[in-house]
Design a protein around this motif. Structure first.
Motif, PDB file in Angstrom:
ATOM      1  N   VAL A  56       0.868  -1.181   0.000  1.00 13.56           N
ATOM      2  CA  VAL A  56       0.000   0.000   0.000  1.00 13.56           C
ATOM      3  C   VAL A  56       0.901   1.226   0.000  1.00 13.56           C
ATOM      4  O   VAL A  56       1.822   1.321   0.823  1.00 13.56           O
ATOM      5  CB  VAL A  56      -0.952   0.016   1.207  1.00 13.56           C
ATOM      6  N   SER A  57       0.649   2.139  -0.921  1.00  8.78           N
ATOM      7  CA  SER A  57       1.452   3.355  -1.030  1.00  8.78           C
ATOM      8  C   SER A  57       0.546   4.572  -0.923  1.00  8.78           C
ATOM      9  O   SER A  57      -0.648   4.518  -1.232  1.00  8.78           O
ATOM     10  CB  SER A  57       2.202   3.383  -2.367  1.00  8.78           C
ATOM     11  N   LEU A  58       1.143   5.677  -0.488  1.00  8.63           N
ATOM     12  CA  LEU A  58       0.448   6.956  -0.392  1.00  8.63           C
ATOM     13  C   LEU A  58       1.226   7.985  -1.196  1.00  8.63           C
ATOM     14  O   LEU A  58       2.452   8.090  -1.078  1.00  8.63           O
ATOM     15  CB  LEU A  58       0.325   7.407   1.066  1.00  8.63           C
ATOM     16  N   GLY A  59       0.486   8.746  -2.026  1.00 11.58           N
ATOM     17  CA  GLY A  59       1.119   9.736  -2.869  1.00 11.58           C
ATOM     18  C   GLY A  59       1.791   9.081  -4.067  1.00 11.58           C
ATOM     19  O   GLY A  59       1.586   7.902  -4.371  1.00 11.58           O
ATOM     20  N   GLY A  60       2.579   9.848  -4.768  1.00  5.11           N
ATOM     21  CA  GLY A  60       3.307   9.293  -5.887  1.00  5.11           C
ATOM     22  C   GLY A  60       3.058  10.036  -7.183  1.00  5.11           C
ATOM     23  O   GLY A  60       2.217  10.942  -7.278  1.00  5.11           O
ATOM     24  N   ASN A 114      -6.363   3.248  -6.091  1.00  9.23           N
ATOM     25  CA  ASN A 114      -5.815   2.754  -7.347  1.00  9.23           C
ATOM     26  C   ASN A 114      -5.368   1.317  -7.102  1.00  9.23           C
ATOM     27  O   ASN A 114      -4.379   1.077  -6.399  1.00  9.23           O
ATOM     28  CB  ASN A 114      -4.638   3.602  -7.805  1.00  9.23           C
ATOM     29  N   VAL A 115      -6.115   0.360  -7.649  1.00  8.52           N
ATOM     30  CA  VAL A 115      -5.881  -1.051  -7.370  1.00  8.52           C
ATOM     31  C   VAL A 115      -5.042  -1.653  -8.488  1.00  8.52           C
ATOM     32  O   VAL A 115      -5.357  -1.490  -9.677  1.00  8.52           O
ATOM     33  CB  VAL A 115      -7.217  -1.818  -7.228  1.00  8.52           C
ATOM     34  N   PHE A 116      -3.974  -2.351  -8.102  1.00 11.04           N
ATOM     35  CA  PHE A 116      -3.098  -3.053  -9.032  1.00 11.04           C
ATOM     36  C   PHE A 116      -3.114  -4.532  -8.643  1.00 11.04           C
ATOM     37  O   PHE A 116      -2.723  -4.884  -7.517  1.00 11.04           O
ATOM     38  CB  PHE A 116      -1.673  -2.500  -8.969  1.00 11.04           C
ATOM     39  N   ARG A 117      -3.549  -5.377  -9.574  1.00  4.58           N
ATOM     40  CA  ARG A 117      -3.728  -6.812  -9.292  1.00  4.58           C
ATOM     41  C   ARG A 117      -2.736  -7.634 -10.089  1.00  4.58           C
ATOM     42  O   ARG A 117      -2.465  -7.347 -11.257  1.00  4.58           O
ATOM     43  CB  ARG A 117      -5.156  -7.242  -9.644  1.00  4.58           C
ATOM     44  N   PHE A 118      -2.201  -8.666  -9.432  1.00  6.43           N
ATOM     45  CA  PHE A 118      -1.252  -9.568 -10.067  1.00  6.43           C
ATOM     46  C   PHE A 118      -1.608 -11.008  -9.698  1.00  6.43           C
ATOM     47  O   PHE A 118      -1.975 -11.284  -8.555  1.00  6.43           O
ATOM     48  CB  PHE A 118       0.184  -9.275  -9.619  1.00  6.43           C
ATOM     49  N   ALA A 119      -1.510 -11.893 -10.678  1.00  7.01           N
ATOM     50  CA  ALA A 119      -1.749 -13.321 -10.457  1.00  7.01           C
ATOM     51  C   ALA A 119      -0.587 -14.078 -11.072  1.00  7.01           C
ATOM     52  O   ALA A 119      -0.359 -13.993 -12.290  1.00  7.01           O
ATOM     53  CB  ALA A 119      -3.072 -13.767 -11.085  1.00  7.01           C
ATOM     54  N   ASN A 120       0.149 -14.810 -10.235  1.00  6.75           N
ATOM     55  CA  ASN A 120       1.366 -15.502 -10.680  1.00  6.75           C
ATOM     56  C   ASN A 120       2.318 -14.536 -11.380  1.00  6.75           C
ATOM     57  O   ASN A 120       2.889 -14.825 -12.426  1.00  6.75           O
ATOM     58  CB  ASN A 120       1.031 -16.688 -11.582  1.00  6.75           C
ATOM     59  N   ARG A 121       2.405 -13.343 -10.806  1.00  4.05           N
ATOM     60  CA  ARG A 121       3.349 -12.304 -11.239  1.00  4.05           C
ATOM     61  C   ARG A 121       3.067 -11.774 -12.642  1.00  4.05           C
ATOM     62  O   ARG A 121       3.977 -11.416 -13.376  1.00  4.05           O
ATOM     63  CB  ARG A 121       4.794 -12.809 -11.134  1.00  4.05           C
ATOM     64  N   ILE A 122       1.793 -11.740 -13.038  1.00  4.27           N
ATOM     65  CA  ILE A 122       1.395 -11.068 -14.275  1.00  4.27           C
ATOM     66  C   ILE A 122       0.265 -10.095 -13.942  1.00  4.27           C
ATOM     67  O   ILE A 122      -0.588 -10.383 -13.094  1.00  4.27           O
ATOM     68  CB  ILE A 122       0.940 -12.062 -15.365  1.00  4.27           C
ATOM     69  N   PRO A 123       0.235  -8.921 -14.553  1.00  2.00           N
ATOM     70  CA  PRO A 123      -0.817  -7.936 -14.255  1.00  2.00           C
ATOM     71  C   PRO A 123      -2.169  -8.375 -14.807  1.00  2.00           C
ATOM     72  O   PRO A 123      -2.259  -9.002 -15.866  1.00  2.00           O
ATOM     73  CB  PRO A 123      -0.325  -6.662 -14.948  1.00  2.00           C
ATOM     74  N   ALA A 173     -10.664  -4.091  -1.103  1.00  2.00           N
ATOM     75  CA  ALA A 173     -10.148  -2.744  -0.867  1.00  2.00           C
ATOM     76  C   ALA A 173     -11.265  -1.718  -0.743  1.00  2.00           C
ATOM     77  O   ALA A 173     -11.150  -0.758   0.029  1.00  2.00           O
ATOM     78  CB  ALA A 173      -9.190  -2.348  -1.987  1.00  2.00           C
ATOM     79  N   LEU A 174     -12.356  -1.904  -1.475  1.00  5.39           N
ATOM     80  CA  LEU A 174     -13.434  -0.923  -1.467  1.00  5.39           C
ATOM     81  C   LEU A 174     -14.404  -1.109  -0.308  1.00  5.39           C
ATOM     82  O   LEU A 174     -14.896  -0.130   0.255  1.00  5.39           O
ATOM     83  CB  LEU A 174     -14.202  -0.981  -2.791  1.00  5.39           C
ATOM     84  N   LYS A 175     -14.704  -2.355   0.063  1.00  3.15           N
ATOM     85  CA  LYS A 175     -15.808  -2.607   0.985  1.00  3.15           C
ATOM     86  C   LYS A 175     -15.383  -3.163   2.343  1.00  3.15           C
ATOM     87  O   LYS A 175     -16.142  -3.036   3.299  1.00  3.15           O
ATOM     88  CB  LYS A 175     -16.791  -3.595   0.335  1.00  3.15           C
ATOM     89  N   ARG A 176     -14.213  -3.777   2.447  1.00  2.00           N
ATOM     90  CA  ARG A 176     -13.874  -4.485   3.679  1.00  2.00           C
ATOM     91  C   ARG A 176     -12.738  -3.843   4.469  1.00  2.00           C
ATOM     92  O   ARG A 176     -12.347  -4.357   5.492  1.00  2.00           O
ATOM     93  CB  ARG A 176     -13.490  -5.933   3.344  1.00  2.00           C
ATOM     94  N   ILE A 177     -12.203  -2.747   3.981  1.00  2.00           N
ATOM     95  CA  ILE A 177     -11.132  -2.047   4.681  1.00  2.00           C
ATOM     96  C   ILE A 177     -11.650  -0.688   5.138  1.00  2.00           C
ATOM     97  O   ILE A 177     -12.140   0.100   4.330  1.00  2.00           O
ATOM     98  CB  ILE A 177      -9.892  -1.864   3.784  1.00  2.00           C
ATOM     99  N   ASN A 178     -11.554  -0.433   6.443  1.00  2.00           N
ATOM    100  CA  ASN A 178     -11.957   0.854   7.013  1.00  2.00           C
ATOM    101  C   ASN A 178     -10.738   1.770   6.994  1.00  2.00           C
ATOM    102  O   ASN A 178      -9.935   1.794   7.929  1.00  2.00           O
ATOM    103  CB  ASN A 178     -12.488   0.668   8.436  1.00  2.00           C
ATOM    104  N   ILE A 227      -4.004   6.703  -3.024  1.00  2.00           N
ATOM    105  CA  ILE A 227      -3.743   5.399  -2.417  1.00  2.00           C
ATOM    106  C   ILE A 227      -3.484   4.384  -3.522  1.00  2.00           C
ATOM    107  O   ILE A 227      -4.286   4.252  -4.455  1.00  2.00           O
ATOM    108  CB  ILE A 227      -4.931   4.941  -1.546  1.00  2.00           C
ATOM    109  N   GLY A 228      -2.399   3.682  -3.419  1.00  5.17           N
ATOM    110  CA  GLY A 228      -2.093   2.586  -4.334  1.00  5.17           C
ATOM    111  C   GLY A 228      -2.127   1.266  -3.597  1.00  5.17           C
ATOM    112  O   GLY A 228      -1.416   1.085  -2.598  1.00  5.17           O
ATOM    113  N   VAL A 229      -2.969   0.341  -4.049  1.00  6.27           N
ATOM    114  CA  VAL A 229      -3.104  -0.974  -3.419  1.00  6.27           C
ATOM    115  C   VAL A 229      -2.576  -2.013  -4.407  1.00  6.27           C
ATOM    116  O   VAL A 229      -3.115  -2.173  -5.500  1.00  6.27           O
ATOM    117  CB  VAL A 229      -4.572  -1.272  -3.045  1.00  6.27           C
ATOM    118  N   PHE A 230      -1.533  -2.709  -4.001  1.00 11.99           N
ATOM    119  CA  PHE A 230      -0.902  -3.732  -4.829  1.00 11.99           C
ATOM    120  C   PHE A 230      -1.067  -5.081  -4.145  1.00 11.99           C
ATOM    121  O   PHE A 230      -0.663  -5.240  -2.984  1.00 11.99           O
ATOM    122  CB  PHE A 230       0.589  -3.433  -5.017  1.00 11.99           C
TER     123      PHE A 230
END
Length: 814
Positions: free
Chosen positions: A590-594, A602-611, A625-630, A643-646
């Protein structure tokens, strides 16, 4: 002489041929027997005789015969072979045995729809019979004229009677033909998506090839735009000028051109008025030219890497045979279907018809293998144009693939660049060079994603199946392929987490007909079902994650910092967990700013190291990230902060949803829980950093306020001391000891206003530090947090010793 012969004698052949005969009779007076009045509608001997019959068949109308005398109807049926129906006045009473439908028999009479819809008059007869039989009877063909068909072969139109289905023939499709017809399954939905998927497949194959030999990947991807003239010259097609402009889809009529010019004139007038009134003038949107359906865009995609390369003899089958490759097995792989560049070759054959060029060289080879081929889609076999060994002019190993496809760079430009950027985040140890070449210089670009580290994750290992994850078909396949002889050895060596003692307990639970030494090949279908049922019910230890190869917390942090340049970042790598017998590991950041980061999540998803770029809304990461994190509880503003969520998930089996395999479903509790926990751990780290930052900000604000009033306070104190010193000198008021000494120094100007200001500023600094230390002690932070340091094993074959954690990597060279 019956009535039909009488009718024939009354008719003239030439009049029938001209289509002018209308037989009718007024039937207002009742008659009996053969004198029954009748009505025969007009007959057209030329042109489409069956037109009205077809229209009635389409509307599913009934063709009825009305009469009062059943005997005459039956005689008509015997003569004409038709099946009339009976109606009594206006109340119709059709008989099932006498019903006649237009789709069951052809008719040669043409009727007036208005006359039929109104129905015949009472006591009238409507006869539906083939015109050749009823009117001509046995008249020779010469008398009818050359336009008529012979009596034995009546001329027929399109019959509406259902045709008899042909006998079904068993057909078989090859895998290549199946994916060619269902190319959307592999991500080839439209030309733009095809261009994106081709780039993705080639890049991922290059990474796998380089990592398999522990080589730091260096991938160069080039997309070259090919104009229409150049493409036609490539395929040997000569351009021709249009002869009939109206034939083409992009033809603009005079009315449409006039409308377009009028609209452009109005826009120019509005802009001129706004400019005269000094209003803000909007930039005019460029008018898009009409693009026909046949006007496509073509691109040459080239990918070059420094990987393993391919054996010379295996290149045709590796590219020209679908569902053949080296990645099959139970292991963590980047691919989704095992198609790779084969689907790009199929799309190239479908859109351009051009072959693919492959150049490859392996370590230790003194030549370069060159192969030009396409694929026989119906037979799933490679069609080789050129396959030869060429001279190796430079020291290079790897592969270079070049394919020409139809695509759409304009609509998928952002997706391709976004993919390359995310790939640079998850693989900071790789170097990417992306080029787009166009005839127009303003569209051309070159982007380099530099390598940040040389720490590579381990190569994923192939593992055995977990007993709880196998099905009946897989058990039968393992029995067929195993080299073990008896059941005990089979359970021990073909599955994970089954020891010898555990295998013996399982065999004892299966029943008396199972023995440890029984031959594995002798198992019946019922016994195999029993093994499968026991595997589903028994309890087994969870598989370990040694076979997985996550990116690593260190690489993930470096990738985020390298590409986004955030103000602060936190990463977390969880331990191996299990779903349905398959191990998986969740890593999060999780990053802030940038830089180039939008406000909000800003959600970034990876599965077996591919976007994963498509179908983001249904993914487990996005929903978590949208509904279960306060976010508010972690001092983060979800709407205003950048916010960047990886989240990266690696497993031997990624539970993709949908045919395109573009997102991970939210229905697996184990994965959803692990994703939430990983993001929360990152948020906890960020919260401590945010709190420290807030404390530092408050401390700076407090120091700024105190420092602001230090000169005034020092001046006031100095004035007081000065007055006291004067009183002490005039002996109005006597001070003793230390006070007297202080006042003497003030009188002697050993203590000045500037000196008091400096001392007071130093005191503010000291008190501020003591207050911060006391606050930290009360919060339980008595020392700096400790970071885990990982040391490689001593038996590692390398020339250095590596100390690394999530923040740094230190190497001691021997």
């Amino acid at each position: 002489m019956d009535k039909y012969t009488l009718i024939y004698q009354m008719l003239q052949i030439d009049q029938i041929r001209k289509g002018k005969i209308v037989l009718s009779h007024d039937a207002r007076r009742p008659t009996t027997g053969v004198e029954q009045t009748f009505f025969v509608a007009r007959s057209l001997c030329r042109g489409p005789k069956w037109k009205f019959a077809r229209s009635l068949a389409r509307s599913s109308r009934r063709l009825l015969v009305w009469t009062w005398h059943r005997r005459l109807l039956l005689s008509l049926r015997r003569y004409s072979g038709c099946e009339p129906a009976i109606a009594n006045g206006n109340r119709r009473m059709p008989s099932p045995s006498l019903a006649l439908h237009a789709s069951r028999a052809p008719f040669g009479l043409r009727f007036s729809p208005a006359r039929i819809s109104k129905g015949p008059r009472r006591g009238s007869l409507v006869l539906l019979a083939p015109i050749e039989e009823f009117v001509f009877g046995s008249v020779p063909m010469e008398a009818r004229g050359s336009s008529e068909s012979p009596p034995d072969q009546p001329k027929r139109g399109k019959s509406k009677t259902p045709r008899k289905a042909k006998d079904s023939v068993l057909k078989q499709k090859s895998p290549a033909e199946f994916f060619a017809e269902n190319k959307n399954i592999a991500g080839f939905d439209n030309p733009g998506k095809c261009l994106y998927t081709t780039v993705r497949e080639l890049v991922e194959n290059s990474l796998d090839s380089a990592e398999s030999i522990s080589e730091l990947p260096a991938v160069e991807i080039t997309i070259e735009e090919i104009g229409k003239v150049k493409f036609n010259s490539m395929i040997g097609l000569v351009d021709r000028e249009r002869v009939d402009e109206e034939l083409y889809d992009d033809y603009e009529t005079a009315k449409a051109r006039e409308k377009r010019l009028a609209k452009a004139a109005r826009n120019q007038e509005i802009q001129a008025k706004n400019a005269a009134l000094r209003k803000k003038v909007k930039e005019p949107t460029p008018t898009k030219g009409m693009k026909g359906r046949g006007e496509a865009s073509f691109y040459r995609v080239t990918c070059k890497d420094n990987g393993r390369g391919m054996p010379h003899d295996d290149i045709p089958n590796m590219f020209g045979r679908v569902l053949s490759g080296t990645k099959y097995g139970l292991r963590q792989t980047r691919g989704k279907f095992g198609l790779g560049a084969k689907m790009a070759l199929i799309w190239s054959k479908m859109s351009t018809g051009l072959p693919i060029d492959i150049s490859s060289s392996m370590r230790g080879q003194n030549y370069v293998s060159f192969c030009r081929l396409d694929i026989d889609i119906h037979r799933n076999l490679p069609h080789i144009h050129i396959h030869e060994k060429q001279e190796k002019k430079e020291e290079w190993h790897g592969a270079e693939i070049q394919v020409v496809i139809e695509g759409n760079w304009t609509t998928y430009r952002s997706k391709i660049l976004h993919y390359m950027r995310q790939m640079a985040v998850i693989t900071p140890y790789a170097q990417f060079v992306f080029k787009f070449v166009s005839d127009t210089s303003d569209k051309s670009m070159t982007i380099k994603f530099a390598r940040r580290t040389d720490v590579m994750p381990p190569v994923p290992l192939e593992t055995k199946h977990h007993p709880s994850s196998v099905d009946l078909l897989l058990i039968k396949r393992l029995i067929t392929e195993t080299s073990k002889q008896n059941l005990l050895q089979f359970l021990q060596h073909e599955f994970v987490n089954i020891s010898k003692a555990h295998a013996e307990r399982l065999i004892g639970e299966m029943g008396p007909e199972f023995q440890p030494k029984m031959l594995i090949k002798s198992l019946t279908d019922q016994q195999i079902v029993r093994i499968h049922q026991l595997f589903r019910q028994a309890k087994f230890e969870d598989p370990v994650g040694d076979c997985l190869s996550p990116a690593g917390e260190y690489n993930l942090r470096l990738g985020i910092i390298k590409e986004l340049h955030p103000d602060m970042v936190a990463t977390y790598s969880g331990s191996a967990q299990v779903f349905e017998g398959h191990p998986f590991i969740v890593e999060a950041g999780v990053s802030l700013g940038g830089k180039d980061v939008k406000q909000g999540l800003n959600v970034f998803r990876f599965a077996n190291r591919i976007p994963l770029l498509f179908e983001q809304g249904a993914d487990v990461v996005t929903r978590t990230a949208l509904k279960r994190i306060n976010w508010t509880s972690y001092k983060i503003n979800q709407m205003q902060d950048k916010i960047g969520v990886f989240v990266s998930i690696v497993s031997t089996k990624i539970p993709f949803k949908g045919t395109g395999k573009e997102y991970i479903g939210d229905d697996i509790t184990e994965i959803a829980t692990a994703v939430k926990y990983a993001i929360q751990q990152c948020c906890i780290q960020l919260k401590s950093k945010i709190v420290k930052k807030m404390q530092a900000r408050e401390q700076q604000e407090r120091k700024r306020n105190l420092s602001k009033y230090v000169p005034n306070a020092a001046g006031a104190v100095y004035d007081v001391l000065k007055e006291m010193a004067q009183s002490h000198a005039l002996k109005r008021k006597r001070y003793e000891d230390e006070d007297a000494d202080l006042l003497d120094k003030v009188s002697a100007r050993l203590i000045t206003k500037d000196m008091l200001t400096e001392k007071l500023s130093q005191h503010v600094e000291k008190v501020d530090y003591e207050m911060a230390l006391e606050f930290a002690t009360q919060r339980g932070v008595s020392e700096e947090p400790r970071e885990a340091i990982y040391i490689q094993s001593l038996d590692a074959k390398s020339d250095f010793i590596e100390f690394s954690n999530s923040i740094f990597c230190f190497r001691l060279i021997r």
